[in-house]
Design a protein around this motif. Structure first.
Motif, PDB file in Angstrom:
ATOM      1  N   LEU A 146       0.832  -1.231   0.038  1.00 48.02           N
ATOM      2  CA  LEU A 146       0.041  -0.028   0.006  1.00 48.02           C
ATOM      3  C   LEU A 146       0.796   1.199   0.211  1.00 48.02           C
ATOM      4  CD1 LEU A 146      -2.949   0.791  -0.022  1.00 48.02           C
ATOM      5  CD2 LEU A 146      -2.805   1.038   2.435  1.00 48.02           C
ATOM      6  N   LEU A 147       2.161   1.180   0.621  1.00 39.90           N
ATOM      7  CA  LEU A 147       2.981   2.252   0.647  1.00 39.90           C
ATOM      8  C   LEU A 147       4.010   2.102  -0.307  1.00 39.90           C
ATOM      9  CD1 LEU A 147       3.115   3.113   4.595  1.00 39.90           C
ATOM     10  CD2 LEU A 147       1.576   3.940   2.783  1.00 39.90           C
ATOM     11  N   ARG A 148       4.102   2.361  -1.447  1.00 39.59           N
ATOM     12  CA  ARG A 148       4.906   1.892  -2.432  1.00 39.59           C
ATOM     13  C   ARG A 148       5.949   3.129  -2.775  1.00 39.59           C
ATOM     14  NH1 ARG A 148       0.875  -0.297  -6.961  1.00 39.59           N
ATOM     15  NH2 ARG A 148      -0.357  -2.117  -5.578  1.00 39.59           N
ATOM     16  N   ASN A 200       8.481   1.029  -1.599  1.00 38.44           N
ATOM     17  CA  ASN A 200       9.204   0.377  -0.289  1.00 38.44           C
ATOM     18  C   ASN A 200       8.969  -0.833   0.186  1.00 38.44           C
ATOM     19  OD1 ASN A 200      11.361   2.255  -1.410  1.00 38.44           O
ATOM     20  ND2 ASN A 200      10.729   3.707   0.346  1.00 38.44           N
ATOM     21  N   PHE A 201       7.649  -0.900  -0.155  1.00 39.33           N
ATOM     22  CA  PHE A 201       6.881  -2.035   1.076  1.00 39.33           C
ATOM     23  C   PHE A 201       6.050  -2.965   0.266  1.00 39.33           C
ATOM     24  CE2 PHE A 201       7.698   1.667   3.938  1.00 39.33           C
ATOM     25  CZ  PHE A 201       8.524   1.123   4.833  1.00 39.33           C
ATOM     26  N   VAL A 202       5.913  -4.150   0.787  1.00 40.80           N
ATOM     27  CA  VAL A 202       4.903  -5.118   0.157  1.00 40.80           C
ATOM     28  C   VAL A 202       4.069  -5.597   1.287  1.00 40.80           C
ATOM     29  CG1 VAL A 202       4.780  -7.604  -0.710  1.00 40.80           C
ATOM     30  CG2 VAL A 202       6.367  -6.163  -1.789  1.00 40.80           C
ATOM     31  N   SER A 203       2.761  -5.754   0.943  1.00 43.75           N
ATOM     32  CA  SER A 203       1.902  -6.145   2.150  1.00 43.75           C
ATOM     33  C   SER A 203       2.061  -7.460   2.340  1.00 43.75           C
ATOM     34  CB  SER A 203       0.276  -5.787   1.481  1.00 43.75           C
ATOM     35  OG  SER A 203       0.115  -4.624   1.342  1.00 43.75           O
ATOM     36  N   LEU A 204       2.043  -8.106   3.600  1.00 42.05           N
ATOM     37  CA  LEU A 204       2.153  -9.205   4.179  1.00 42.05           C
ATOM     38  C   LEU A 204       1.371  -9.212   5.225  1.00 42.05           C
ATOM     39  CD1 LEU A 204       2.928 -12.321   4.423  1.00 42.05           C
ATOM     40  CD2 LEU A 204       5.110 -11.653   5.432  1.00 42.05           C
ATOM     41  N   GLU A 205      -0.093 -10.037   5.255  1.00 41.36           N
ATOM     42  CA  GLU A 205      -0.749  -9.717   6.370  1.00 41.36           C
ATOM     43  C   GLU A 205      -1.510 -11.346   6.681  1.00 41.36           C
ATOM     44  OE1 GLU A 205      -3.122  -6.242   6.913  1.00 41.36           O
ATOM     45  OE2 GLU A 205      -2.662  -5.991   4.776  1.00 41.36           O
ATOM     46  N   THR A 251      -5.680  -8.832   2.875  1.00 41.71           N
ATOM     47  CA  THR A 251      -5.280  -7.650   2.638  1.00 41.71           C
ATOM     48  C   THR A 251      -6.055  -6.659   2.141  1.00 41.71           C
ATOM     49  OG1 THR A 251      -4.557  -8.015   0.444  1.00 41.71           O
ATOM     50  CG2 THR A 251      -2.589  -8.497   1.984  1.00 41.71           C
ATOM     51  N   ASN A 252      -5.672  -5.411   1.824  1.00 40.91           N
ATOM     52  CA  ASN A 252      -6.495  -4.292   1.457  1.00 40.91           C
ATOM     53  C   ASN A 252      -7.886  -4.028   2.334  1.00 40.91           C
ATOM     54  OD1 ASN A 252      -5.140  -3.853  -0.950  1.00 40.91           O
ATOM     55  ND2 ASN A 252      -6.230  -5.720  -1.865  1.00 40.91           N
ATOM     56  N   TYR A 253      -9.040  -4.146   2.078  1.00 43.29           N
ATOM     57  CA  TYR A 253     -10.079  -3.789   2.834  1.00 43.29           C
ATOM     58  C   TYR A 253     -10.104  -4.930   4.008  1.00 43.29           C
ATOM     59  CZ  TYR A 253     -14.152  -1.636   4.920  1.00 43.29           C
ATOM     60  OH  TYR A 253     -14.980  -0.902   5.891  1.00 43.29           O
TER      61      TYR A 253
END
Length: 367
Positions: free
Chosen positions: A66-68, A70-75, A79-81
């Motif tokens: 979401l914060l590009r 430099n970052f990848v989402s890993l949850e 993810t997202n909503y």
């Protein structure tokens, strides 16, 4: 099969209805404790998540950050909503108080050329292995050949697009303007996390409101998504829609332009749930979400009506946005990227560390 070379891999060749049973047997046979998915809304992935939850197998989802860049989402869970990240400032403060990240962030280069090469490789592999996967149905809307022809056309028209976009930006920057960044038709962000069936419907919604409430001197700039092949011709579509709502002279369309420059000048951003939202907030540019976005949090994004947003967009509270970013870094994002060798190595190392401490963070979809 192309990237993994079949090593320690299992290929499912049945139809979608047979997948849950096949996957359930696979989990039991291999004593699987965790699964890792790229995205959580593709049809087979939805089945996999359902089966995993039934058998108390942990689900982790990876996505473009979401914060590009430099970052990848890993949850854990989605993810997202669908992210388990809280949507109120008090709970975000609690996360930061206990898990505030203090490690340095490595800058990730944006490798557009590599993304193009990887996309071509994917379509070649998809075509060559089609006889082996007769039941396969892509989640993508357009056939590879149709997309390829559209991209060739865009490449040929690159100079004309650039000139027209520059002229449009010069028009709107002479006064006050809002930015509407388009998203890709068929994107799960639209399908799963908004009430719009497609981008055309979202444009209708924004144009209707702009026509009714935006001050006469204000302009609206519509920017096409950078990875849209523009198969059906968005420039003509936007012009036609704007004319239908009586705002033709006040709407401009661009295929491409430096987003940073636009966000520094725009009075506000109206989006469904694009990652442009956080980029805008970082620049101090107010954001209104038409869809459901993980960053659409009271105190961070506009919570007024869209009509009021056109007339008086609220001030961005930088401290609140920073709080959200720190909470995301602590629980939802890892440093790294997909489209560069060094970025991939960093992503793997960051992901392994996050997976190792995931249980201690205590962030689950069920609360």
């Amino acid at each position: 099969m192309w990237d993994w070379r079949g090593q320690s891999a299992a290929a499912f060749r049945g139809n979608v209805d047979a997948f849950p049973h096949w996957f359930e047997a696979y989990l039991a046979r291999h004593h699987v404790t965790d699964i890792l998915l790229f995205g959580d809304n593709r049809p087979l992935h939805r089945h996999a998540i359902h089966v995993a939850k039934q058998h108390e197998v942990a689900v982790f989802v990876v996505e473009e950050g979401l914060l590009r860049p430099n970052f990848v989402s890993l949850e854990r869970g989605g993810t997202n909503y669908a992210s388990p990240l809280p949507r109120d400032l008090d709970r975000l403060r609690q996360i930061v108080a206990h898990h505030d990240p203090d490690e340095p962030v490595t800058a990730i280069a944006s490798e557009v050329k590599r993304r193009v090469v990887e996309a071509v490789r994917y379509y070649i592999a998809q075509t060559l292995t089609k006889p082996l996967f007769l039941n396969y149905r892509s989640h993508r809307q357009n056939a590879p050949l149709r997309e390829a022809i559209a991209w060739v056309r865009r490449r040929i028209n690159r100079r004309a697009e650039d000139a027209a976009s520059a002229a449009a930006v010069a028009d709107v920057r002479a006064g006050r303007f809002f930015l509407f960044p388009m998203q890709l038709d068929g994107d799960h962000q639209i399908d799963a996390h908004s009430d719009f069936p497609d981008m055309a419907s979202a444009l209708d919604c924004a144009f209707a409101s702009f026509s009714a409430f935006a001050p006469e001197e204000v302009m609206l700039l519509v920017k096409m998504h950078p990875f849209d092949p523009d198969i059906d011709g968005w420039r003509a579509c936007v012009a036609k829609k704007a004319a239908r709502f009586g705002i033709g002279p006040r709407v401009r369309f661009i295929e491409r332009f430096d987003l940073g420059i636009l966000l520094e000048s725009a009075a506000g951003v109206v989006t469904i749930n694009s990652t442009v939202g956080p980029l805008a907030l970082e620049k101090g540019c107010p954001v209104f979400c038409l869809g459901r976005a993980v960053y659409d949090i009271p105190g961070i994004t506009a919570q007024c009506s869209l009509g009021d947003f056109w007339m008086a967009p609220p001030v961005v509270h930088a401290a609140n946005f920073d709080l959200m970013c720190r909470a995301m870094r602590a629980t939802a994002l890892v440093n790294g990227g997909f489209h560069d060798d060094e970025a991939l190595r960093l992503l793997v190392d960051s992901a392994v560390r996050r997976l190792a401490i995931s249980d201690r963070l205590g962030l689950h979809v069920d609360g």
